[in-house]
Design a protein around this motif. Structure first.
Motif, mmCIF file in Angstrom:
data_model
loop_
_atom_site.group_PDB
_atom_site.id
_atom_site.type_symbol
_atom_site.label_atom_id
_atom_site.label_comp_id
_atom_site.label_asym_id
_atom_site.label_seq_id
_atom_site.Cartn_x
_atom_site.Cartn_y
_atom_site.Cartn_z
ATOM 1 N N GLY A 14 0.806 -1.221 0.000
ATOM 2 C CA GLY A 14 0.000 0.000 0.000
ATOM 3 C C GLY A 14 0.841 1.274 0.000
ATOM 4 N N LYS A 213 -3.644 -9.778 8.277
ATOM 5 C CA LYS A 213 -4.671 -9.310 7.341
ATOM 6 C C LYS A 213 -5.950 -10.150 7.458
ATOM 7 N N VAL A 234 -7.440 -12.004 -3.328
ATOM 8 C CA VAL A 234 -6.565 -11.362 -4.311
ATOM 9 C C VAL A 234 -5.358 -10.798 -3.572
HETATM 10 N N1 UDP Z 1 -3.262 -4.747 -4.215
HETATM 11 C C1 UDP Z 1 -2.847 -4.988 -5.520
HETATM 12 N N2 UDP Z 1 -2.847 -6.278 -5.982
HETATM 13 C C2 UDP Z 1 -3.211 -7.313 -5.199
HETATM 14 C C3 UDP Z 1 -3.632 -7.076 -3.870
HETATM 15 C C4 UDP Z 1 -3.643 -5.771 -3.407
HETATM 16 O O1 UDP Z 1 -2.502 -4.063 -6.265
HETATM 17 O O2 UDP Z 1 -3.193 -8.444 -5.683
HETATM 18 C C5 UDP Z 1 -3.284 -3.353 -3.747
HETATM 19 C C6 UDP Z 1 -4.622 -2.883 -3.239
HETATM 20 O O3 UDP Z 1 -5.459 -2.541 -4.312
HETATM 21 C C7 UDP Z 1 -4.218 -1.702 -2.358
HETATM 22 C C8 UDP Z 1 -2.857 -2.125 -1.820
HETATM 23 O O4 UDP Z 1 -2.436 -3.236 -2.617
HETATM 24 O O5 UDP Z 1 -4.090 -0.520 -3.119
HETATM 25 C C9 UDP Z 1 -2.888 -2.552 -0.381
HETATM 26 O O6 UDP Z 1 -2.987 -1.410 0.418
HETATM 27 P P1 UDP Z 1 -3.627 -1.461 1.862
HETATM 28 O O7 UDP Z 1 -3.553 -0.081 2.426
HETATM 29 O O8 UDP Z 1 -4.989 -2.041 1.805
HETATM 30 O O9 UDP Z 1 -2.712 -2.477 2.679
HETATM 31 P P2 UDP Z 1 -1.101 -2.500 2.907
HETATM 32 O O10 UDP Z 1 -0.486 -3.305 1.813
HETATM 33 O O11 UDP Z 1 -0.629 -1.075 2.893
HETATM 34 O O12 UDP Z 1 -0.953 -3.137 4.246
#
Ligand code: UDP
Length: 390
Positions: A14, A213, A234
């Motif tokens: 993220g 998560k 995903v």
């Molecule tokens: N995401 C992605 N592909 C995937 C799974 C997640 O691009 O297969 C992206 C999702 O759309 C989001 C980010 O990864 O923009 C995850 O951000 P989030 O703040 O929810 O969690 P973090 O990874 O920062 O803990």
């Protein structure tokens, strides 16, 4: 104003996806320095953002490492630091986007005499980090950063509670380009067909696979829902959580849910996949610092249920623009899923409302402008962002 962004990761979590949106308007006036190579570099290049991989060896500072390990790894960082100091001299600001980038950025800021900005994407708590790393992060930020941008009130409060200097912190939420979250009905149809999801009630979970998560909570929850409820997971294990991936597969097998849980791995077509879901679930069992997926679900016009903790509580008002459930409570989650299966009209109008609020509240242009203003106020230097379309 020329900005040297620093990020430790080669993988797009993220914080990295947020950095793409922040760095993009600066064009050639920005450089993103990475401490590891990977898909994140490719995504930056796709967006024509200048990027340089500064080391070929991944830095080994683990979240739970102790002081001795941390200091030993600082010694190994000398070549990287030398490189960063040299590059930083060509830029006006060093902008650290992750904790290890803060370590290098702080030292480089001192040696190259450049101001430091720290973008805090974490809740600095012992649930996520060792005491040593927490102390290092707060001490370096207080001592070297002129500005700490927190990605939520939850992150900002935790920073201040740990001794972080409140005077240098500002809250800025992640920004999103709402246009990117529009998907046509034919794309949705095609995705649902290709994944065998016709006539199913699809609950999507979009996150790297990691115990905190809480993907296991969602799997448990759907075992209490009617058979048409199907889950798509995903995301991939980005930071070595292979044991957890195995556990998830075992859980699915033991519960006899093989036909109702699909593992899709890391995907780049998030808006299309989200639009193909009937509900998006966020199930973190530790407080989420921000929760990009929650906003993305809203922008896709899909209802969202989120775990009631951390940044998620700043994004979702229960029963107004989504649902909040107690973290780790699969029964409660199952109840919300069952309500959504039964009350499709009610949740569709809630999702429409959520989209309208999210488009305004998290507008990328406005948020980039907010960051530009903070930089220009703190560093008494004008920051020019191109107007839309340039
Ligand atoms: N995401 C992605 N592909 C995937 C799974 C997640 O691009 O297969 C992206 C999702 O759309 C989001 C980010 O990864 O923009 C995850 O951000 P989030 O703040 O929810 O969690 P973090 O990874 O920062 O803990």
């Amino acid at each position: 104003m020329k900005i040297l962004f620093l990020d430790q990761s080669g993988k797009p979590g993220g914080a990295e996806l947020c950095l793409i949106d922040i760095a993009k308007p600066y064009g050639d006036r920005a450089l993103v320095g990475l401490f590891a190579d990977g898909l994140f570099r490719k995504l930056l290049q796709q967006q024509h953002i200048p990027v340089k991989v500064l080391t070929t060896q991944a830095i080994q500072v683990r979240k739970q490492s102790n002081l001795l390990q941390s200091l030993a790894s600082v010694g190994k960082l000398a070549p990287l630091l030398t490189q960063v100091v040299q590059i930083a001299k060509e830029y006006d600001i060093i902008y650290a986007n992750t904790q290890k980038a803060l370590v290098i950025g702080a030292l480089a800021s001192f040696l190259a005499r450049r101001p430091l900005v720290y973008h805090l994407h974490d809740i600095l708590s012992s649930e996520h980090f060792s005491q040593t790393n927490l102390r290092i992060a707060v001490t370096l930020a207080n001592r070297f950063a002129s500005l700490v941008i927190a990605n939520s009130q939850a992150s900002q409060t935790a920073f201040i509670q740990r001794g972080g200097n409140a005077k240098i912190t500002e809250l800025v939420y992640n920004g999103f380009d709402s246009q990117q979250y529009k998907t046509s009905a034919s794309e949705v149809k095609q995705i649902r067909q290709s994944l065998g999801l016709e006539n199913k009630f699809v609950v999507g979970h979009f996150s790297r696979l990691a115990p905190w998560k809480g993907q296991h909570i969602l799997i448990k929850a759907i075992s209490k829902c009617s058979p048409e409820v199907t889950v798509i997971l995903v995301g991939d294990a980005l930071f070595g959580e292979q044991d957890y991936v195995q556990q998830l597969h075992e859980q699915v097998r033991e519960m006899g849910l093989e036909n109702r849980v699909k593992f899709l791995g890391f995907r780049e077509d998030i808006p299309q996949l989200m639009a193909s879901c009937d509900l998006i679930a966020h199930t973190s069992i530790s407080p989420e610092p921000f929760g990009r997926v929650i906003v993305e679900a809203m922008l896709c016009g899909r209802p969202v249920v989120a775990a009631k903790a951390g940044g998620a509580m700043e994004l979702v008002e229960d029963g107004v623009n989504g649902f909040l459930v107690t973290p780790g409570e699969s029964e409660e989650l199952a109840e919300v899923i069952n309500t959504c299966v039964a009350e499709t009209e009610m949740i569709a109008s809630m999702a429409d409302h959520a989209r309208a609020i999210a488009c305004e509240r998290f507008d990328m242009t406005t948020i980039n402008q907010q960051i530009a203003e903070l930089l220009s106020q703190r560093f008494q230097k004008p920051v020019h962002l191109p107007t839309e379309g340039n």
